[in-house]
Design an enzyme around this catalytic site. Structure first.
Site, PDB file in Angstrom:
ATOM      1  N   GLU A 104       0.856  -1.198  -0.007  1.00  0.00           N
ATOM      2  CA  GLU A 104       0.181   0.033  -0.004  1.00  0.00           C
ATOM      3  C   GLU A 104       1.038   1.369  -0.031  1.00  0.00           C
ATOM      4  O   GLU A 104       2.061   1.229   0.487  1.00  0.00           O
ATOM      5  CB  GLU A 104      -1.018   0.026   1.201  1.00  0.00           C
ATOM      6  CG  GLU A 104      -1.992  -1.151   1.086  1.00  0.00           C
ATOM      7  CD  GLU A 104      -2.787  -1.152   2.364  1.00  0.00           C
ATOM      8  OE1 GLU A 104      -3.835  -1.836   2.115  1.00  0.00           O
ATOM      9  OE2 GLU A 104      -2.245  -0.928   3.527  1.00  0.00           O
ATOM     10  N   CYS A 117       3.472   8.727   0.623  1.00  0.00           N
ATOM     11  CA  CYS A 117       3.943   7.906   1.825  1.00  0.00           C
ATOM     12  C   CYS A 117       4.158   6.276   1.146  1.00  0.00           C
ATOM     13  O   CYS A 117       3.323   5.761   0.461  1.00  0.00           O
ATOM     14  CB  CYS A 117       2.893   7.601   2.994  1.00  0.00           C
ATOM     15  SG  CYS A 117       3.451   6.599   3.918  1.00  0.00           S
ATOM     16  N   CYS A 124       6.512  -6.781   7.543  1.00  0.00           N
ATOM     17  CA  CYS A 124       7.648  -6.001   8.287  1.00  0.00           C
ATOM     18  C   CYS A 124       7.980  -6.904   9.502  1.00  0.00           C
ATOM     19  O   CYS A 124       7.111  -7.815  10.370  1.00  0.00           O
ATOM     20  CB  CYS A 124       6.959  -4.662   9.020  1.00  0.00           C
ATOM     21  SG  CYS A 124       8.327  -3.709  10.049  1.00  0.00           S
ATOM     22  N   CYS A 128       6.449  -3.821  15.994  1.00  0.00           N
ATOM     23  CA  CYS A 128       5.989  -3.030  16.943  1.00  0.00           C
ATOM     24  C   CYS A 128       4.549  -3.309  17.453  1.00  0.00           C
ATOM     25  O   CYS A 128       3.699  -3.838  16.641  1.00  0.00           O
ATOM     26  CB  CYS A 128       6.135  -1.743  16.344  1.00  0.00           C
ATOM     27  SG  CYS A 128       7.676  -1.301  15.938  1.00  0.00           S
ATOM     28  N   CYS A 131       1.554  -1.287  15.551  1.00  0.00           N
ATOM     29  CA  CYS A 131       1.419  -1.345  14.054  1.00  0.00           C
ATOM     30  C   CYS A 131       0.783  -2.335  13.327  1.00  0.00           C
ATOM     31  O   CYS A 131       0.969  -3.649  13.753  1.00  0.00           O
ATOM     32  CB  CYS A 131       2.824  -1.053  13.635  1.00  0.00           C
ATOM     33  SG  CYS A 131       2.907  -0.917  12.004  1.00  0.00           S
ATOM     34  N   CYS A 346      -1.333   6.309   9.539  1.00  0.00           N
ATOM     35  CA  CYS A 346      -0.196   5.760  10.043  1.00  0.00           C
ATOM     36  C   CYS A 346      -0.367   4.285  10.689  1.00  0.00           C
ATOM     37  O   CYS A 346      -1.414   4.458  11.647  1.00  0.00           O
ATOM     38  CB  CYS A 346       0.523   6.705  11.132  1.00  0.00           C
ATOM     39  SG  CYS A 346       1.138   8.046  10.302  1.00  0.00           S
TER      40      CYS A 346
HETATM   41  N1  SAH Z   1       9.405   1.230  10.049  1.00  0.00           N
HETATM   42  C1  SAH Z   1       9.284   2.646   9.859  1.00  0.00           C
HETATM   43  C2  SAH Z   1       8.436   3.260   8.925  1.00  0.00           C
HETATM   44  C3  SAH Z   1       6.829   2.703   8.891  1.00  0.00           C
HETATM   45  S1  SAH Z   1       5.976   3.251  10.351  1.00  0.00           S
HETATM   46  C4  SAH Z   1       9.376   3.407  11.271  1.00  0.00           C
HETATM   47  O1  SAH Z   1       9.138   2.451  12.321  1.00  0.00           O
HETATM   48  O2  SAH Z   1       9.759   4.476  11.444  1.00  0.00           O
HETATM   49  C5  SAH Z   1       5.764   4.966  10.119  1.00  0.00           C
HETATM   50  C6  SAH Z   1       5.173   5.840  11.597  1.00  0.00           C
HETATM   51  O3  SAH Z   1       3.928   5.220  11.750  1.00  0.00           O
HETATM   52  C7  SAH Z   1       6.330   5.281  12.494  1.00  0.00           C
HETATM   53  O4  SAH Z   1       6.560   6.377  13.361  1.00  0.00           O
HETATM   54  C8  SAH Z   1       5.166   4.248  13.308  1.00  0.00           C
HETATM   55  O5  SAH Z   1       5.592   4.245  14.699  1.00  0.00           O
HETATM   56  C9  SAH Z   1       3.793   4.965  13.330  1.00  0.00           C
HETATM   57  N2  SAH Z   1       2.654   4.116  13.495  1.00  0.00           N
HETATM   58  C10 SAH Z   1       2.709   2.774  13.496  1.00  0.00           C
HETATM   59  N3  SAH Z   1       1.580   2.481  13.721  1.00  0.00           N
HETATM   60  C11 SAH Z   1       0.661   3.332  13.969  1.00  0.00           C
HETATM   61  C12 SAH Z   1      -0.730   3.547  14.662  1.00  0.00           C
HETATM   62  N4  SAH Z   1      -1.444   2.517  14.935  1.00  0.00           N
HETATM   63  N5  SAH Z   1      -1.095   4.732  14.824  1.00  0.00           N
HETATM   64  C13 SAH Z   1      -0.324   5.959  14.741  1.00  0.00           C
HETATM   65  N6  SAH Z   1       0.953   5.739  14.276  1.00  0.00           N
HETATM   66  C14 SAH Z   1       1.521   4.493  14.047  1.00  0.00           C
END
Ligand code: SAH
Length: 357
Positions: A104, A117, A124, A128, A131, A346
């Site tokens: 996506e 984006c 991944c 985390c 996410c 995000c």
């Molecule tokens: N792997 C990279 C890039 C992808 S995530 C990273 O970790 O930076 C892009 C951003 O979205 C990151 O800051 C991540 O922490 C945030 N993110 C992930 N899940 C989210 C959620 N459920 N709500 C808001 N932001 C989120």
């Protein structure tokens, strides 16, 4: 614009896809076809600036060279895409790759910018807690050509008055876990023989793969964003398990020593989770942690995920948190959620809805 001829660190090309190749590689290839070096720039101009999808379009090349290229190479992979549009103007592209994997990308128009984006991996491995992409696990890395396909696909979806102005690697995947292909993609995006995009308009976001952060900024002057989310190792170990390998003190120490360009700053992303990391004490600790370095903070509303007990902090809590940072002279902005209604915000990217056959 820079003529990125780099980079010794890259693996030898094995691709027959012109969207994967750098100028040096195309020059070699043109030479082995018995033609002159300047043809390389000519071909790459067709590929990246004019968006050619076949060698037949390259009418200013000699017929012999064209047919040699046609027999031995491709330009990109066939991708199909499916678009969902949010009421706020955000558009999510679901792109199917030629092995049927899906990624996506999100087009995010604001008043002055149109940001794309971009994804760097299918799924991944960083796990985390908050996410959605993490739930997929890692399926595979994207090639450079596949990363760039997102730009070509997005351009097709733009309105006549729109133009992509900014590019953020904040989609699916951890870009620095796919380093050789990422750096190749960035070379193609920023070179005059490629897309000619200024590196200042590109941001790479990482969960904090320390050795790769240093390499990235040594090799290309793009912007760096670091997903921090916590001010203690205990909490960050849980939210972003990579912290067990590169704990906060190691991560921030590396950030302090990164070769930043003059006046540029690292963006620290901080997802606001109610009752988890959003207290006044957290804000004060964050201020202390970031005081010794050139950074700014981007506070992000948590976008909910099905089946997760996590909740977003209230707007009042986010603003109170922001106020403490600002009072401590730390720049802190609030990222509004965009595209929530189409799960394009995000942390919501999770290729679950498939392209209709
Ligand atoms: N792997 C990279 C890039 C992808 S995530 C990273 O970790 O930076 C892009 C951003 O979205 C990151 O800051 C991540 O922490 C945030 N993110 C992930 N899940 C989210 C959620 N459920 N709500 C808001 N932001 C989120």
């Amino acid at each position: 614009m820079n003529d990125n001829r780099q980079t010794s660190a890259e693996p030898a090309p094995t691709s027959a896809d012109f969207r994967d190749l750098t100028l040096d590689e195309v020059e070699q290839l043109v030479a082995s076809a018995g033609d002159r070096a300047y043809r390389a720039r000519q071909i790459l101009h067709w590929v990246h600036a004019r968006g050619a999808e076949s060698f037949d379009e390259m009418r200013d090349l000699p017929a012999a060279l064209r047919s040699y290229l046609k027999q031995n190479f491709t330009i990109g992979h066939p991708v199909s895409s499916f678009v969902s549009s949010s009421t706020d103007g955000t558009r999510k592209l679901l792109i199917r790759l030629d092995d049927a994997e899906e990624i996506e990308s999100v087009i995010i128009p604001t008043e002055k910018r149109v940001t794309l984006c971009m994804s760097s991996q299918v799924g991944c491995a960083m796990a985390c807690e908050f996410c959605a992409t993490a739930r997929m696990g890692l399926h595979r890395n994207l090639t450079s050509s596949e990363m760039l396909a997102q730009i070509f696909a997005a351009r097709r979806e733009l309105n006549a008055d729109e133009e992509l102005t900014n590019y953020v690697f904040m989609g699916m995947g951890e870009p620095l876990a796919n380093y050789p292909r990422l750096i190749r993609t960035l070379a193609i995006m920023t070179s005059d023989w490629g897309m000619g995009i200024s590196p200042r308009r590109i941001t790479v976001s990482t969960v904090g793969l320390v050795p790769m952060m240093e390499r990235l900024l040594n090799e290309t002057p793009v912007n760096l964003a670091v997903s921090l989310h916590a001010t203690t190792n205990e909490l960050r170990d849980r939210l972003a398990p990579i912290n067990q390998r590169y704990p906060l003190e190691v991560l921030l120490d590396a950030c302090r020593n990164l070769p930043l360009k003059r006046r540029s700053r690292i963006t620290f992303e901080y997802v606001m989770l109610a009752g988890v990391n959003d207290s006044i004490a957290d804000a004060r600790r964050l201020l202390k942690l970031l005081a010794p370095l050139r950074g700014k903070v981007n506070l992000i509303f948590y976008n909910p995920m099905e089946g997760s007990p996590l909740r977003s902090s209230s707007r009042a809590a986010v603003e109170a948190f922001q106020a403490i940072l600002k009072n401590g002279n730390l720049t802190a902005t609030i990222r509004e959620s965009r595209g929530l209604d189409i799960a394009a915000a995000c942390g919501q990217l999770y290729a679950e809805q498939h392209i209709p056959a």
